[in-house]
Write an enzyme that holds these catalytic residues in place. Sequence first.
Site, PDB file in Angstrom:
ATOM      1  N   LYS A 197       4.609  45.566 -73.019  1.00 31.31           N
ATOM      2  CA  LYS A 197       3.813  45.635 -71.993  1.00 31.31           C
ATOM      3  C   LYS A 197       2.805  46.872 -71.825  1.00 31.31           C
ATOM      4  O   LYS A 197       1.834  47.172 -71.912  1.00 31.31           O
ATOM      5  CB  LYS A 197       4.295  45.229 -70.624  1.00 31.31           C
ATOM      6  CG  LYS A 197       3.439  45.636 -69.331  1.00 31.31           C
ATOM      7  CD  LYS A 197       4.276  45.351 -68.120  1.00 31.31           C
ATOM      8  CE  LYS A 197       3.513  45.689 -66.845  1.00 31.31           C
ATOM      9  NZ  LYS A 197       2.362  44.898 -66.628  1.00 31.31           N
ATOM     10  N   HIS A 257      -8.344  37.347 -62.475  1.00 29.13           N
ATOM     11  CA  HIS A 257      -7.328  37.745 -63.521  1.00 29.13           C
ATOM     12  C   HIS A 257      -8.417  38.644 -64.420  1.00 29.13           C
ATOM     13  O   HIS A 257      -7.685  39.049 -65.645  1.00 29.13           O
ATOM     14  CB  HIS A 257      -7.116  36.494 -64.488  1.00 29.13           C
ATOM     15  CG  HIS A 257      -6.061  35.718 -63.556  1.00 29.13           C
ATOM     16  ND1 HIS A 257      -6.660  34.720 -62.698  1.00 29.13           N
ATOM     17  CD2 HIS A 257      -4.907  35.607 -63.221  1.00 29.13           C
ATOM     18  CE1 HIS A 257      -5.579  33.990 -62.289  1.00 29.13           C
ATOM     19  NE2 HIS A 257      -4.632  34.825 -62.182  1.00 29.13           N
ATOM     20  N   GLY A 282      -4.505  37.212 -50.210  1.00 30.61           N
ATOM     21  CA  GLY A 282      -3.553  37.860 -49.391  1.00 30.61           C
ATOM     22  C   GLY A 282      -3.124  39.473 -49.775  1.00 30.61           C
ATOM     23  O   GLY A 282      -2.956  40.210 -49.095  1.00 30.61           O
ATOM     24  N   SER A 283      -3.060  39.538 -51.124  1.00 31.37           N
ATOM     25  CA  SER A 283      -2.692  41.001 -51.640  1.00 31.37           C
ATOM     26  C   SER A 283      -3.931  41.710 -52.216  1.00 31.37           C
ATOM     27  O   SER A 283      -5.145  41.291 -52.487  1.00 31.37           O
ATOM     28  CB  SER A 283      -1.599  40.939 -52.746  1.00 31.37           C
ATOM     29  OG  SER A 283      -2.237  40.258 -53.856  1.00 31.37           O
ATOM     30  N   CYS A 321      -2.287  27.978 -57.299  1.00 25.72           N
ATOM     31  CA  CYS A 321      -2.842  28.378 -58.541  1.00 25.72           C
ATOM     32  C   CYS A 321      -3.064  27.109 -59.549  1.00 25.72           C
ATOM     33  O   CYS A 321      -2.553  26.260 -59.512  1.00 25.72           O
ATOM     34  CB  CYS A 321      -1.955  29.383 -58.952  1.00 25.72           C
ATOM     35  SG  CYS A 321      -1.941  31.208 -58.272  1.00 25.72           S
ATOM     36  N   GLU A 339       3.242  23.662 -61.021  1.00 26.95           N
ATOM     37  CA  GLU A 339       3.968  24.298 -61.999  1.00 26.95           C
ATOM     38  C   GLU A 339       5.500  23.564 -62.083  1.00 26.95           C
ATOM     39  O   GLU A 339       6.003  23.617 -63.266  1.00 26.95           O
ATOM     40  CB  GLU A 339       4.017  25.795 -62.039  1.00 26.95           C
ATOM     41  CG  GLU A 339       2.815  26.480 -62.191  1.00 26.95           C
ATOM     42  CD  GLU A 339       3.001  27.789 -62.373  1.00 26.95           C
ATOM     43  OE1 GLU A 339       3.916  28.315 -62.829  1.00 26.95           O
ATOM     44  OE2 GLU A 339       1.875  28.405 -61.962  1.00 26.95           O
ATOM     45  N   HIS A 380      -1.885  28.284 -50.479  1.00 24.84           N
ATOM     46  CA  HIS A 380      -2.755  28.488 -51.454  1.00 24.84           C
ATOM     47  C   HIS A 380      -1.857  27.928 -52.931  1.00 24.84           C
ATOM     48  O   HIS A 380      -0.786  28.084 -52.878  1.00 24.84           O
ATOM     49  CB  HIS A 380      -2.745  30.131 -51.695  1.00 24.84           C
ATOM     50  CG  HIS A 380      -3.591  30.709 -53.050  1.00 24.84           C
ATOM     51  ND1 HIS A 380      -4.650  30.212 -53.246  1.00 24.84           N
ATOM     52  CD2 HIS A 380      -2.736  31.244 -54.064  1.00 24.84           C
ATOM     53  CE1 HIS A 380      -4.859  30.700 -54.723  1.00 24.84           C
ATOM     54  NE2 HIS A 380      -3.792  31.309 -55.164  1.00 24.84           N
ATOM     55  N   ASN A 395       7.002  28.731 -66.378  1.00 31.23           N
ATOM     56  CA  ASN A 395       6.353  29.710 -65.707  1.00 31.23           C
ATOM     57  C   ASN A 395       5.575  30.792 -66.692  1.00 31.23           C
ATOM     58  O   ASN A 395       5.143  31.753 -66.064  1.00 31.23           O
ATOM     59  CB  ASN A 395       7.216  30.601 -64.662  1.00 31.23           C
ATOM     60  CG  ASN A 395       7.801  29.775 -63.584  1.00 31.23           C
ATOM     61  OD1 ASN A 395       7.041  28.696 -63.161  1.00 31.23           O
ATOM     62  ND2 ASN A 395       9.130  29.968 -63.147  1.00 31.23           N
TER      63      ASN A 395
END
Length: 761
Positions: free
Chosen positions: A20, A696, A434-435, A645, A607, A643, A118
């Site tokens: 990462k 994204h 939210g964030s 996704c 999911e 919410h 996930n």
Amino acid sequence: MKIKNSNIGYPRIGENREWKRVLELFWSDQINEEQFNNEMVKIRLSHLEKQQEKGIDLIPIGDFSYYDQVLDTAVMFGLIPERFKNEVQNVTLKTYFEIARGSKGKVAAEMTKWFNTNYHYIVPELEHAKPRLLENRILSLFQEAKEKLGINGKPVILGPITLLSLSKGYNEQQKAELLHSLIPLYLEVFNQLKDAGAKWIQIDEPILVKNVEKDLINEFKEVYTVFHEGLKDVNIILQTYFEKIEFYEEIIQLPVQGIGLDFVHDDGGNLEQIKKHGFPSDKVLFAGVIDGRNIWKANLVEKSTLLSTLTEFIDEERLFIQPSCSLLHVPVTVKNEHYLDTQVKNGLSFADEKLEEVVLLTNFVNKKISVTELDQHDHSIRSLKNSAHRNVKDVKEKLKNLKSFSATRIDAAERKELHENRWNLPILPTTTIGSFPQTKEVRSQRLKWRKGELSNDQYEEYIKKEIKKWIEIQEELGLDVLVHGEFERTDMVEFFGEKLEGVAITKFGWVQSYGSRCVKPPVIFGDVYCLENMTVKETVYAQSLTKKPVKGMLTGPVTIVNWSFVRDDISRVDVLNQVALAIRKEVEALEENGITMIQVDEAALREGLPLKEEKTEDYLNAAVYAFKLATSSVNDDTQIHTHMCYSNFDDIIHAIDALDADVISIETSRSHGELITSFEQHHYNKGIGLGVYDIHSPRVPTLEELSQNIKRALEVLDYRAFWVNPDCGLKTRGEVETVEAIKVMVKAAQIYREKLNTVSI
């Protein structure tokens, strides 16, 4: 001949997320392409070396990716979205990342979940596609491992039928043409690998575990017959995982040398098929007996019994022991988790430990160790099962008496009238999910607090400052319903995992979600309950700063469970209801403190869908009940939001309705609003926000794009029910781009609001 072992795939992120770090340094232009590639080579080789040292006989090559294995396969065969094509024969690293992340003027390819995990993959777009082999990347990786480490590994590639099944932008006739175009390209890859010395090639075809039609099996017969005839002196493994395979009798007769089956997540189905129909004497079984998706130690005594049963039908020399699927879905190693409860830590097994379990089992069946050593390994499983963590009397009593907790509300239409009178919001109300951005400063302050360099009071004052700043920004931007920003939260599930009893947060238990986005799934190890308020303080403070409504922000029980590693000693439904009761307590606390617009996010509801259709109804019924259990104790004039996704909701639209949330927001931007067609077939009479821009991607959307998305939604939805919002939380975005994007979003909503008001007049 002794039984051997194999691995299907290994986590690419590294023990300390080195992968990462290198990616993000490259994306931010802090290192150049040569430095990037050099660092990635070091990481890749270290992973192979570790597997070699642990005693894995067949080590996967090609599972390492710079972003996503589906994207890798699509790019290798020239399946590039039209908007990213250029005159260059090979796809540059820049273009590769643009497909995944988008760029100025180019929308990123759609992203969706990898089966029922996930992890999320980039969806190949095949409209106008003309497959061609651009570069045999797997050959390069195979030669690298052989030359630098002396590893004659097992090349791994996503199979052509699964690749097409996971793609979009073609009809059945085009699919057949694409498949016929891909077959010789795959053969070219395989023959180059054979010439380089490969003995085994793993072809991943997990589509076989879904409810497939007979026509698809005929495709497998055609494709793998061609592979068999065109490829000599190399062994093909047809690898499946996540469930039992369909059409077992036909699949085991395919002309391949090995078949990989999951004996963990198949509910015993694969074993039963072997018992009933046998297993071909000319094939090798790659038996997935160690759970590659969860993090609990395997009961090796039980696994040895399973292997003993398999050897009744399969000669030992034709049996390989391996994990049930790629270890991409679990963290790298337990060894660095020094702060966990000892009983919990001793019960865990991450990727490295799972490989050790594979080797232990291999040594046992080869009579190198005794059953006593397996039993010693299993002792910690028994210890955790009998611990106080898993025997909380109050929680167990509540589960026995669930009927005493209401899970229904008055009719949605009646609630809607109460809500309109209470808030008097304009049509097309604007809000966010939210964030808000978690800047380097936010993360730095949190780290200082965790290290004790900031006191609780100092950290709380800092969080208040960020909340105040963003309440002011939201008011200035003209949003109608505000949020506090979630600056105190690391992750929407991890945060609650830290607050709930019976749940642990690891220090290094990272797994890849998408791209460089890594998450630390909470570990649900015991009975779940809540001792004190989790979100009230920050939400009440935010509401004190504005006259506009501020939503309370919670993560729902289904998402907490689906995005956690869940204990495996009781039913998943029981765990789900335990979490629902804990969230219910927090919903009630928010309402008691004056917060009457509460969002309980179920981002991961879809999911968790089972891969088998026959299991879907039970799952959805349990999910809907848990959500309603968590949200139905509020007053009638309290508005519940949720919410979700990702965009493929056609098959669960009835469950979305059954949640009975007053307002639901759904991600749709990457799929270009395709979800909207679901509502052309299904009348939805509650509030809904179809995300109008993609969070994204770092690009700021244009007014034209957002206007088009709103226009398309209003062709189907009642404007009085439509909310305007981004498609997900803004935590990962920068402050400047966030403000600019919301500014455009609010402007687009205002334009359509004026149009609609004019028409109404």
